[in-house]
Design an enzyme around this catalytic site. Structure first.
Site, short mmCIF file in Angstrom:
data_model
loop_
_atom_site.label_atom_id
_atom_site.label_comp_id
_atom_site.label_asym_id
_atom_site.label_seq_id
_atom_site.Cartn_x
_atom_site.Cartn_y
_atom_site.Cartn_z
N LYS A 80 -14.88 -3.20 5.19
CA LYS A 80 -15.63 -4.29 4.55
C LYS A 80 -14.88 -5.59 4.58
O LYS A 80 -13.66 -5.60 4.52
CB LYS A 80 -15.83 -3.94 3.09
CG LYS A 80 -16.95 -3.06 2.89
CD LYS A 80 -17.34 -3.04 1.44
CE LYS A 80 -18.25 -1.89 1.27
NZ LYS A 80 -17.58 -0.79 0.60
N GLU A 111 -15.25 12.51 2.28
CA GLU A 111 -14.37 12.17 1.16
C GLU A 111 -15.13 12.21 -0.17
O GLU A 111 -16.36 12.17 -0.18
CB GLU A 111 -13.76 10.77 1.37
CG GLU A 111 -14.82 9.68 1.51
CD GLU A 111 -14.37 8.31 1.02
OE1 GLU A 111 -13.83 8.24 -0.09
OE2 GLU A 111 -14.60 7.34 1.75
N LYS A 127 -8.93 8.74 -9.08
CA LYS A 127 -8.88 8.41 -7.65
C LYS A 127 -7.55 8.90 -7.09
O LYS A 127 -6.49 8.61 -7.65
CB LYS A 127 -9.01 6.90 -7.49
CG LYS A 127 -8.85 6.39 -6.05
CD LYS A 127 -9.08 4.88 -5.98
CE LYS A 127 -8.63 4.32 -4.65
NZ LYS A 127 -8.85 2.86 -4.54
N ASP A 149 -0.41 -12.82 -5.15
CA ASP A 149 0.51 -12.37 -4.09
C ASP A 149 1.41 -13.52 -3.68
O ASP A 149 2.61 -13.37 -3.50
CB ASP A 149 -0.27 -11.89 -2.85
CG ASP A 149 -1.11 -10.66 -3.12
OD1 ASP A 149 -0.79 -9.93 -4.07
OD2 ASP A 149 -2.09 -10.44 -2.38
N SER A 187 -3.95 -0.57 2.12
CA SER A 187 -4.38 0.80 1.84
C SER A 187 -3.52 1.84 2.54
O SER A 187 -3.12 1.66 3.68
CB SER A 187 -5.83 0.98 2.29
OG SER A 187 -6.22 2.32 2.10
N ALA A 188 -3.30 2.95 1.83
CA ALA A 188 -2.59 4.10 2.43
C ALA A 188 -3.46 4.77 3.49
O ALA A 188 -2.97 5.63 4.23
CB ALA A 188 -2.22 5.11 1.34
N ASP A 189 -4.72 4.36 3.59
CA ASP A 189 -5.56 4.92 4.67
C ASP A 189 -4.94 4.64 6.03
O ASP A 189 -5.01 5.48 6.93
CB ASP A 189 -6.97 4.28 4.65
CG ASP A 189 -7.78 4.68 3.43
OD1 ASP A 189 -7.30 5.51 2.63
OD2 ASP A 189 -8.92 4.17 3.29
N VAL A 200 -9.94 8.17 1.79
CA VAL A 200 -9.80 8.50 3.22
C VAL A 200 -8.41 9.08 3.46
O VAL A 200 -8.25 10.11 4.12
CB VAL A 200 -10.04 7.24 4.09
CG1 VAL A 200 -9.63 7.49 5.53
CG2 VAL A 200 -11.51 6.82 4.00
#
Ligand code: PSU
Ligand code: MN
Length: 321
Positions: free
Chosen positions: A168, A27, A88, A138, A149-151, A108
Site C-alpha cells: 500500500k 495469514e 499481532k 523519525d 517491516s520484518a516482512d 506475513v
C-alpha cells in the site's frame, strides 16, 4: 538448543501435505488486526473458498494458545475473528507468544516462518509490509531511522511464492521496491507491467518481469531456487479492475491518514493496523470492498500456482521412472 517443533497441522492440511497435494498458506493478522468485524469473516470465507475452488487446501497460519498452527479453523478461528485477546505476531514475537501460551495472529513475516517449517511453498495475502515513509519524529531522532517491516527480511529467507497486490501507498513504495531488489527477491507482475499499490493498479513503478500464466510463475520459482537462492518469489497482481480505486484519490486519503497517525503519535507495530483503519474510515468503507476482492483473487491465483507446482513435481517424478 531447544528442539525444533513443527507447527500443528489441521487434518486437511496434514493429509494434503502428506500426499504432496497443493496447499496455500494464508495469514491471520489481516483477519484479527487488518480488517474490521464483520469483513474479517467475509475475507476468511472468500479466501478459503477461492483456494478450494482452485483445487488446493487453505492453511490459515496462527499461534493458537501458544502452538504454531497451520489450518486454523472451528472454535479457534472464531476466537480470532472476534479478535479478543489476540495479539499481532511478527517473526520476533513468535517465541514470546509460544512461551506465554498466547493467541497470536501472524503477519506475513510470521506466516512465512510457519509455512517454511511445514514445507508449504505458496502463500496468498493482501499487501506485504515494507519500508514506511519517514515521519517528522523519525527526522527529529535520527536521519537514518525509520520503520521497516520484518516482512522484508523474512521474504529474503523463505522459499515460498507469495501472491499479493503489491504494497500500500501508506508505505514508501520506491524505497520498498529498492529494498526488494537489494534482498534478491524477484518480483513478477501477473498480467501487469506495473507494481500495483494494493487499492489501485497504478504506482508508476515499472516491473522488469511479467508472467501471464500460473505455470510460468511456478517454473520461474523452481529456477530461482535451483541455483541455491533462498528468497521468496513475490507475485504481484493488480486489484480486480471493477473495484480498484483511482490512484490520485487514494493518495489524498493516505496522506490524511498519515497526518492523523503522526498527530496521535502512533508508532511501532500499531502503525500498520492504525493506517488501515483510518483509510477504511476515510473512504467510508469503499477501500474494504477492494480489500476483500483482492484477497479473494490473490487466493485464487495462489491456488493455481500451487497446483502448477505440484504438477511440476509429478511431471519430474514421472519422467524419472
Ligand atoms: N498490509 C495490508 N493489510 C494487512 C497488513 C499489511 O494491506 O493486514 C498486515 C500484514 O499482516 C503484514 C503486516 O504482514 O500488516 C505488516 O505489519 P508491520 O508493518 O508492522 O510489519
Ligand atoms: Mn514496523
Amino acid at each position: 538448543m531447544a528442539p525444533f517443533v513443527t507447527p500443528v497441522l489441521s487434518p486437511a492440511v496434514r493429509e494434503a501435505l502428506a500426499r504432496k497435494r497443493p496447499v496455500v498458506a494464508l495469514e491471520s493478522s489481516v483477519l484479527a488486526q487488518g480488517l474490521p468485524i464483520p469483513e474479517n469473516r467475509h475475507a476468511a470465507e472468500r479466501m478459503q473458498r477461492a483456494v478450494q475452488s482452485g483445487g488446493a487446501t487453505p492453511a490459515i497460519a496462527a499461534i493458537v494458545r501458544g502452538r504454531g498452527t497451520l489450518g486454523l479453523d472451528g472454535a479457534d478461528l472464531e476466537r480470532f475473528l472476534c479478535r479478543e485477546g489476540v495479539r499481532k505476531v511478527s517473526s520476533r514475537d513468535l517465541g514470546v507468544a509460544i512461551a506465554e501460551g498466547a493467541d497470536g495472529a501472524t503477519t506475513v513475516a510470521a506466516t512465512l516462518v510457519l509455512a517454511r517449517a511445514a514445507g508449504i511453498e505458496v502463500f496468498a495475502t493482501g499487501g506485504i509490509g515494507g519500508v514506511h515513509r519517514r515521519t517528522s519524529r523519525d527526522l527529529e531522532r535520527s536521519r537514518q531511522l525509520r520503520d521497516e517491516s520484518a516482512d522484508l527480511p523474512e521474504l529474503a529467507r523463505s522459499r515460498v511464492i507469495v501472491v499479493c497486490a503489491g504494497a500500500k501507498s501508506i508505505l514508501d513504495l520506491p524505497a520498498t521496491w529498492e529494498r526488494l531488489e537489494t534482498l534478491g527477491i524477484p518480483v513478477i507482475g501477473y498480467r501487469t507491467d506495473e507494481l500495483p499499490g494494493f487499492f489501485t493498479a497504478q504506482t508508476g513503478i515499472s516491473l522488469q518481469v511479467r508472467c501471464d500464466t500460473a505455470s510460468g510463475i511456478a517454473a520461474i520459482a523452481r529456477s530461482h531456487w535451483s541455483v541455491g537462492n533462498g528468497q521468496s518469489v513475490l507475485v504481484v497482481q493488480p486489484p480486480p479492475s471493477d473495484c480498484a480505486m483511482p490512484g490520485d484519490e487514494m493518495q489524498e486519503v493516505i496522506d490524511a491518514a498519515l497526518v492523523e497517525a503522526e498527530r496521535k503519535g502512533i508508532e511501532g507495530p500499531m502503525t500498520t493496523p492504525f493506517l488501515l483503519a483510518a483509510v477504511s474510515r476515510l473512504t467510508k468503507g469503499q477501500s474494504l470492498d477492494v480489500n476483500l476482492a483482492l484477497l479473494e483473487s490473490n487466493a485464487a491465483l495462489a491456488a493455481e500456482i500451487a497446483s502448477a507446482l505440484t504438477r511440476e513435481i509429478d511431471g519430474a517424478e514421472g519422467s524419472q521412472s
